[in-house]
Motif scaffolding. Structure first.
Motif, short mmCIF file in Angstrom:
data_model
loop_
_atom_site.label_atom_id
_atom_site.label_comp_id
_atom_site.label_asym_id
_atom_site.label_seq_id
_atom_site.Cartn_x
_atom_site.Cartn_y
_atom_site.Cartn_z
N SER A 2 0.82 -1.21 0.00
CA SER A 2 0.00 0.00 0.00
C SER A 2 0.85 1.26 0.00
O SER A 2 0.32 2.35 -0.01
CB SER A 2 -0.91 -0.01 1.22
OG SER A 2 -0.08 -0.01 2.38
N SER A 3 2.17 1.08 0.04
CA SER A 3 3.00 2.27 0.17
C SER A 3 2.93 3.15 -1.08
O SER A 3 3.10 4.35 -0.98
CB SER A 3 4.44 1.86 0.43
OG SER A 3 4.98 1.28 -0.72
N VAL A 4 2.65 2.53 -2.23
CA VAL A 4 2.55 3.35 -3.45
C VAL A 4 1.38 4.31 -3.34
O VAL A 4 1.52 5.51 -3.55
CB VAL A 4 2.39 2.44 -4.68
CG1 VAL A 4 2.28 3.28 -5.92
CG2 VAL A 4 3.55 1.50 -4.79
N THR A 5 0.23 3.77 -2.98
CA THR A 5 -0.93 4.64 -2.88
C THR A 5 -0.75 5.65 -1.75
O THR A 5 -1.12 6.82 -1.90
CB THR A 5 -2.19 3.81 -2.63
OG1 THR A 5 -1.89 2.83 -1.65
CG2 THR A 5 -2.65 3.14 -3.90
N GLU A 6 -0.13 5.20 -0.66
CA GLU A 6 0.12 6.13 0.45
C GLU A 6 1.02 7.27 -0.01
O GLU A 6 0.75 8.44 0.24
CB GLU A 6 0.82 5.40 1.60
CG GLU A 6 -0.13 4.88 2.65
CD GLU A 6 0.62 4.11 3.71
OE1 GLU A 6 1.80 4.45 3.96
OE2 GLU A 6 0.05 3.16 4.26
N THR A 7 2.09 6.89 -0.68
CA THR A 7 3.03 7.91 -1.13
C THR A 7 2.35 8.87 -2.09
O THR A 7 2.53 10.09 -2.00
CB THR A 7 4.22 7.24 -1.82
OG1 THR A 7 4.71 6.22 -0.98
CG2 THR A 7 5.31 8.24 -2.09
N LEU A 8 1.54 8.33 -3.00
CA LEU A 8 0.90 9.20 -3.99
C LEU A 8 -0.09 10.14 -3.30
O LEU A 8 -0.23 11.30 -3.69
CB LEU A 8 0.20 8.35 -5.05
CG LEU A 8 1.16 7.60 -5.96
CD1 LEU A 8 0.39 6.80 -6.99
CD2 LEU A 8 2.10 8.55 -6.67
N GLU A 9 -0.76 9.63 -2.28
CA GLU A 9 -1.69 10.51 -1.57
C GLU A 9 -0.93 11.63 -0.87
O GLU A 9 -1.38 12.77 -0.83
CB GLU A 9 -2.48 9.69 -0.55
CG GLU A 9 -3.78 9.16 -1.15
CD GLU A 9 -4.38 8.08 -0.28
OE1 GLU A 9 -4.17 8.12 0.95
OE2 GLU A 9 -5.03 7.19 -0.84
N ARG A 10 0.25 11.28 -0.34
CA ARG A 10 1.06 12.29 0.32
C ARG A 10 1.54 13.32 -0.70
O ARG A 10 1.52 14.52 -0.44
CB ARG A 10 2.25 11.61 0.99
CG ARG A 10 2.87 12.41 2.07
CD ARG A 10 3.80 11.55 2.85
NE ARG A 10 4.90 11.08 2.05
CZ ARG A 10 5.41 9.86 2.12
NH1 ARG A 10 4.89 8.98 2.94
NH2 ARG A 10 6.41 9.49 1.35
N VAL A 11 1.94 12.82 -1.85
CA VAL A 11 2.40 13.73 -2.90
C VAL A 11 1.30 14.71 -3.27
O VAL A 11 1.53 15.91 -3.43
CB VAL A 11 2.85 12.92 -4.13
CG1 VAL A 11 3.03 13.83 -5.32
CG2 VAL A 11 4.13 12.18 -3.83
N GLN A 12 0.09 14.17 -3.35
CA GLN A 12 -1.04 15.01 -3.74
C GLN A 12 -1.25 16.15 -2.76
O GLN A 12 -1.69 17.23 -3.10
CB GLN A 12 -2.29 14.14 -3.85
CG GLN A 12 -3.59 14.89 -4.01
CD GLN A 12 -3.62 15.67 -5.31
OE1 GLN A 12 -2.88 15.35 -6.24
NE2 GLN A 12 -4.45 16.67 -5.39
N LYS A 13 -0.87 15.93 -1.50
CA LYS A 13 -1.12 16.95 -0.47
C LYS A 13 -0.01 17.98 -0.42
O LYS A 13 -0.15 18.98 0.28
CB LYS A 13 -1.25 16.27 0.89
CG LYS A 13 -2.61 15.60 1.04
CD LYS A 13 -2.68 14.83 2.35
CE LYS A 13 -3.90 13.94 2.37
NZ LYS A 13 -3.65 12.71 3.10
N HIS A 14 1.08 17.79 -1.12
CA HIS A 14 2.17 18.76 -1.05
C HIS A 14 1.75 20.06 -1.72
O HIS A 14 0.86 20.10 -2.55
CB HIS A 14 3.41 18.20 -1.74
CG HIS A 14 4.11 17.16 -0.94
ND1 HIS A 14 4.31 17.26 0.41
CD2 HIS A 14 4.67 15.98 -1.29
CE1 HIS A 14 4.94 16.21 0.85
NE2 HIS A 14 5.17 15.40 -0.17
N LYS A 15 2.49 21.10 -1.33
CA LYS A 15 2.17 22.43 -1.86
C LYS A 15 2.44 22.49 -3.36
O LYS A 15 3.47 21.98 -3.81
CB LYS A 15 3.01 23.48 -1.15
CG LYS A 15 2.23 24.24 -0.09
CD LYS A 15 3.02 25.42 0.40
CE LYS A 15 3.87 25.09 1.60
NZ LYS A 15 4.65 26.19 2.10
N GLY A 16 1.50 23.12 -4.05
CA GLY A 16 1.71 23.36 -5.48
C GLY A 16 1.41 22.19 -6.38
O GLY A 16 1.52 22.32 -7.59
N VAL A 17 1.06 21.06 -5.81
CA VAL A 17 0.80 19.90 -6.67
C VAL A 17 -0.58 20.05 -7.30
O VAL A 17 -1.58 20.23 -6.61
CB VAL A 17 0.88 18.59 -5.86
CG1 VAL A 17 0.44 17.43 -6.71
CG2 VAL A 17 2.30 18.39 -5.40
#
Lengths: 99, 758
Positions: free
Chosen positions: A3-18
């Motif tokens: 699940s780390s891929v989806t977790e990471t992608l969700e985290r990426v989505q929350k970063h500024k400017g994404v």
């Protein structure tokens, strides 16, 4: 791990400017997208072609080599592309919005 | 012949041969005919005589008079005196023979003379024709007669007979013409498909690789098939063996069809996953979860890229920013906060920080609690400067983590000590999961909180060992065996600590394992720290001596001086006998192990409890300490022996608990009681070293770069020697000053020297 891929992608989505996170499958089908439909179709239609072209170029120069990442810096955005196995991960970010 | 002057006017055209007859008719002068009725165009035209006015009027007699005319053969217009030049006589001569003939009228006609040759031929031809006609006629008649008689005879050949061309009728009939029509029909078009392919060098290469792999698989499958009957072979193997020839047959030797067929097969295999992905986002997540580790790594790198883009200015500061005001403000410095690393789960105290010896951007942080009554679960997070937003790896422990340490040569091994007295070893590369080794109550864990763990170098046995010190008074050496951690008690501080009640700093081994056993006033706080691993790490060359001393299990010296619990001791990284202690009594002290009796050489009052202190890796005289009021103090004993160069508040309303210098970059990590780790950049004044490389925070010394070349190692040694000398010089001066002060105090008979040698 799984699940780390989806977790990471969700985290990426929350970063500024994404602006958006996109995962495109091998045959061009959209596996995951946070963009609206029209933009998703645009990105999913155009980027894998560019990626395969870039990969072809890299491999043509040296067949032992391979494409790792593609980073496209435009006036407005930065598009980061990671082609892996059967997926192409795409992140579109607005770097100026982050600062 | 008509009178000469009479002109004839006629209505119609007549042939010339009738002129004579007309002339006779005129001479007869018949009475004028009545005018023809109008419209009768076939009537005889009216004759009318017209006489010119000047015509001679002749009487009847005159008219009747005979006028004889003679015709002669002489041509009156013929020349009579025609002369020609006679060539024979060479003179002109009249031509006697003059042609008198004049043709007034000539006309060619059809008439032939009977006796002429031409007439004779014509007569012959007519006769032959008549004969032939007669003969044909007779034959026709004979044929008709014989036909009447019932005989079957052929009609005579009349091909040579000229037909009557005027009595010939041509008849024809036309059938009905159907108009042209077009009609068409089409079959269903055969199914077509567009296939494209490319054949570049790398595709050919890949195809060769696949082929080689297939052949290997076939060869691997072959002995099995030979040993057993094919029917007993595993179905998977049989299918695998059967599939490649089939694919080869389908390929028909073309290299392009091979990959196409394989891609089709792969697509068919993945069809399920693709269909699942199409169903919805949750299914897409499921498909992503099934993706390999390469995808996860790619996602992690994307995460780093995005964060770096978002924090580009911080990264630029980290690399390039230097406080310009330092140049005209000697003796002062500043700290620039860079990134902040948050605790991944909850708000815990940062209890320990350790940089990775292999990667200068990676560090481990232990999270736990310093409160005795509010203990929570523990956490170890491995962070990277490249991604401040998320930890690279997180390990969860049941009890609060109090100490972490990376193995210097195997940087994936991470030893931790927990509040419940257990120690464990994790593999930093493995995500989540259980520790590689763990000491539990059964396998002889400490009976109280572990405050420090440190890896040891065991050169004789080549085993992996680490030491731990706990509040229960034990210093235990743990050896990593195949299956478990084997404990071995190095020494017991308890009795000694009890003896040394009232505040004593004990250091074991002059140049190696140092241990402190403060009584700390309260009975609960006994031994707090062992500096053994730290010392060993820095005094690489003294390993042998250290081992001997470490195993001797006795204190070589103890140092007393602090009035309250000592939180941290650190050996100088460049000087073998100088160490630093941080205590709750608000003081930071520098000791010299060679002068144990003399007490602390230097002492700094920092205004609050000092949580941790550390020597800088790039200079022997620079150290940093953190205090409970949220300040970071950086001292340089060479520049100022009384006050810190920099005392900067970096967090609000939190106690700073731990700090760690990076071995390569001029940065410092400080941890606080809210679970945040802040990265600070040292300004140029704070990273001065004695050598030529002043201000070079990235100065590689022997400990930081043990694998560097011989030249670099020699330079490192020179640098270390210079640094040692510099620190010695500073301490010498400090001691002199202290002695003077002590002497003055003794002279005043005011006893109560704070230090007593043990």
């Amino acid at each position: 791990m799984a699940s780390s891929v989806t977790e990471t992608l969700e985290r990426v989505q929350k970063h500024k400017g994404v602006i958006g996170v996109l995962v495109v499958g091998e045959e061009g089908q959209v596996v995951k997208s946070t963009l609206d439909e029209a933009q998703t179709a645009d990105y999913a239609g155009l980027i894998p072609g560019l990626t395969s072209l870039a990969r072809s170029m890299v491999r043509e120069l040296d067949p032992l080599n391979d494409l790792e990442f593609l980073r496209i810096r435009s006036v407005k955005h930065e598009i980061m592309v990671a082609p892996r196995d059967e997926f192409v991960l795409i992140v579109i970010q607005d770097p100026s919005a982050a600062q | 012949m008509a009178p000469f002057g009479a002109l004839l006017k006629r209505g119609g055209k007549r042939g010339a041969h009738r002129d004579k007859a007309q002339a006779q008719a005129d001479a007869a002068e018949p009475p004028p005919l009545p005018p023809p009725p109008i419209g009768d165009e076939f009537a005889v035209p009216v004759r009318e005589y017209v006489r010119p006015d000047n015509q001679l009027q002749l009487s009847e007699a005159q008219l009747g008079e005979e006028m004889p005319r003679m015709l002669t053969a002489t041509n009156p217009t013929a020349p009579k005196n025609l002369a020609r030049f006679n060539m024979k006589e060479r003179c002109f001569k009249f031509d006697a023979m003059v042609d008198q003939t004049v043709a007034h009228y000539s006309s060619s006609g059809w008439l032939l003379h009977k006796s002429s040759e031409e007439a004779k031929k014509q007569g012959d031809a007519e006769r032959a024709e008549a004969e032939a006609a007669a003969k044909f006629q007779s034959e026709v008649e004979r044929a008709a007669r014989e036909k009447e008689a019932g005989m079957d005879v052929e009609p005579p050949d009349d091909s040579r007979q000229l037909r009557n061309r005027f009595n010939f009728g041509d008849r024809a009939a036309q059938t009905f013409n159907y108009p042209l029509r077009e009609g068409g029909t089409m079959t269903e078009p055969p199914p077509t498909a567009t296939t494209t392919g490319s054949c570049s060098a790398w595709e050919v290469y890949d195809e060769y690789l696949r082929d080689a792999e297939r052949q290997r698989a076939e060869e691997a499958a072959k002995p099995k098939g030979g040993a057993r009957r094919p029917s007993t072979a595993a179905p998977g193997h049989a299918a695998a063996a059967a599939a490649p020839p089939a694919a080869g047959a389908a390929g028909g030797g073309s290299t392009l069809q091979g990959p196409a067929a394989e891609a089709a097969a792969a697509a068919a295999q993945r069809g399920g996953a693709a269909a699942a992905a199409a169903r919805g986002d949750d299914d897409g997540d499921a498909a992503l979860s099934a993706a390999g580790p390469a995808v996860a790594a790619a996602a992690a790198i994307l995460d780093r890229m995005v964060v770096q883009n978002a924090l580009a200015d911080v990264a630029m500061d980290f690399k390039y920013w230097d406080d310009a005001t330092d140049s005209f403000r000697p003796g002062e410095g500043s700290l620039l906060p860079l990134w902040t690393f948050k605790c991944p789960r909850g708000r815990k105290h940062v209890t320990s920080i350790a940089w990775s010896p292999a990667y200068t951007d990676m560090f481990a942080v232990g999270y736990g609690s310093f409160h005795f009554h509010r203990q929570t679960g523990g956490l170890v997070a491995i962070h990277s400067l490249k991604n401040p937003a998320a930890a690279e790896n997180v390990f969860v422990t049941a009890s609060g983590v109090m100490a972490v340490d990376f193995h210097p040569t195997f940087p994936n091994l991470l030893a931790i000590g927990c509040y419940d007295g257990s120690v464990a070893v994790f593999d930093a590369r493995r995500r989540g999961g259980a520790p590689l080794y763990q000491a539990t109550a059964r396998s002889g864990k400490h009976s109280d909180a572990v405050w420090q763990v440190a890896w040891q170098e065991d050169e004789l046995q080549k085993t992996l060992q680490f030491a731990s010190v706990s509040t229960d008074g034990d210093v235990v050496l743990w050896t990593l065996t195949r299956s478990e951690l084997a404990p071995e008690r190095l020494m017991r501080l308890g009795a000694r600590a009890a003896l040394a009640a009232g505040g004593a700093v004990a250091a074991a081994a002059a140049a190696a394992a140092g241990a402190e056993a403060p009584g700390g006033g309260a009975a609960a706080a006994a031994a707090r720290r062992v500096g053994g691993g730290v010392c060993m790490h820095f005094h690489w060359a003294d390993g042998r001596e250290h081992q001997y001393l470490a195993f001797s299990s006795e204190f070589l010296a103890s140092f007393s001086g602090h009035g309250m619990a000592v939180y941290s001791v650190r050996w100088n990284r460049l000087h073998p006998s100088v160490f630093l202690s941080a205590s709750a009594d608000w003081s930071l002290r520098v000791w010299d192990a060679r002068r144990a009796a003399a007490g602390p050489v230097l002492s700094f009052d920092l205004g609050d409890a000092v949580g941790d202190a550390a020597w800088a890796p790039y200079a022997s005289t620079v150290a940093a300490a953190v205090t409970d009021d949220g300040r970071v103090h950086v001292i340089d004993v060479a520049a100022n022996r009384l006050t810190p160069l920099c005392s900067q508040k970096v967090v609000r309303s939190a106690r700073l608990t731990r700090l760690a210098f990076n071995a390569r970059h001029p940065i410092l990590l400080v941890g606080d009681s809210k679970g945040n780790v802040t990265c600070l950049k040292l300004s140029p004044n704070l990273r001065r070293s004695g050598g030529g490389a002043a201000g070079a925070g990235a100065q590689p010394h022997a400990a930081a770069a043990p694998a560097a070349g011989v030249g670099a190692a020699a330079a490192g040694e020179r640098f270390e020697a210079a640094e040692r000398q510099r620190l010695d010089g500073v301490l010498e001066v400090a001691l002199k000053g202290r002695r003077a002060a002590v002497a003055a105090a003794a002279a005043e008979a005011a006893s109560g020297g704070s230090c007593a040698a043990a």
